[in-house]
Design an enzyme around this catalytic site. Structure first.
Site, PDB file in Angstrom:
ATOM      1  N   CYS A   6      13.852  19.901  32.257  1.00 50.67           N
ATOM      2  CA  CYS A   6      13.332  20.022  33.608  1.00 50.67           C
ATOM      3  C   CYS A   6      13.609  18.723  34.357  1.00 50.67           C
ATOM      4  O   CYS A   6      14.156  17.772  33.797  1.00 50.67           O
ATOM      5  CB  CYS A   6      11.841  20.346  33.578  1.00 50.67           C
ATOM      6  SG  CYS A   6      10.848  19.108  32.730  1.00 50.67           S
ATOM      7  N   HIS A  52      19.884  25.304  14.997  1.00 53.29           N
ATOM      8  CA  HIS A  52      19.753  26.005  13.719  1.00 53.29           C
ATOM      9  C   HIS A  52      21.173  26.344  13.307  1.00 53.29           C
ATOM     10  O   HIS A  52      21.907  26.959  14.089  1.00 53.29           O
ATOM     11  CB  HIS A  52      18.899  27.269  13.851  1.00 53.29           C
ATOM     12  CG  HIS A  52      17.556  26.989  14.426  1.00 53.29           C
ATOM     13  ND1 HIS A  52      16.520  26.469  13.687  1.00 53.29           N
ATOM     14  CD2 HIS A  52      17.090  27.102  15.692  1.00 53.29           C
ATOM     15  CE1 HIS A  52      15.472  26.299  14.460  1.00 53.29           C
ATOM     16  NE2 HIS A  52      15.788  26.672  15.690  1.00 53.29           N
ATOM     17  N   SER A  72      11.556  18.131  27.892  1.00 54.46           N
ATOM     18  CA  SER A  72      11.354  19.306  27.054  1.00 54.46           C
ATOM     19  C   SER A  72      11.979  19.116  25.683  1.00 54.46           C
ATOM     20  O   SER A  72      11.491  18.313  24.914  1.00 54.46           O
ATOM     21  CB  SER A  72      11.812  20.609  27.708  1.00 54.46           C
ATOM     22  OG  SER A  72      11.202  21.690  27.016  1.00 54.46           O
TER      23      SER A  72
END
Length: 116
Positions: free
Chosen positions: A87, A72, A67
């Protein structure tokens, strides 16, 4: 191999009280996040990071087979928002531990979401 009841775990982490210079160094953040992904047992596919100007924040993502990890940052607030979704056998908690050690936040708030 670790087996989980859901296909993936998504960690949303707020790091507060991070030294501002750590949140503006785009190269160091990319290296730290790549290392964090590997520490979690994930396979890095690519990375894309952007700094918004001198002394400004960074946004970046590490794309994984499992994934992604994104960040930020707001150096003016000494704050970073991290998103770690993995995952399979990858362990996102290990990536979080790695980044917590690297960025040394004064406080951390984590929300974990089971996905799938």
């Amino acid at each position: 191999m670790t087996v989980h009841a859901t296909p993936g775990r998504h960690l949303l982490a707020d790091f507060r009280g991070v030294a501002a210079d750590l949140l503006t160094d785009v190269q160091a953040l990319e290296e730290q996040m790549t290392a964090a992904a590997r520490a979690a047992g994930a396979r890095v596919l690519s990375a894309h990071f952007h700094r918004f100007g001198e002394g400004a924040g960074v946004t970046g993502v590490i794309m994984l087979s499992e994934s992604h990890i994104s960040i930020h940052s707001w150096p003016e607030h000494r704050f970073a928002a991290l998103d770690i979704f993995m995952c399979g056998a990858a362990q996102p908690e290990l990536a979080l531990d790695f980044l917590q050690s690297a960025l040394a936040p004064e406080s951390v708030h984590v929300t974990t979401v089971a996905r799938g």
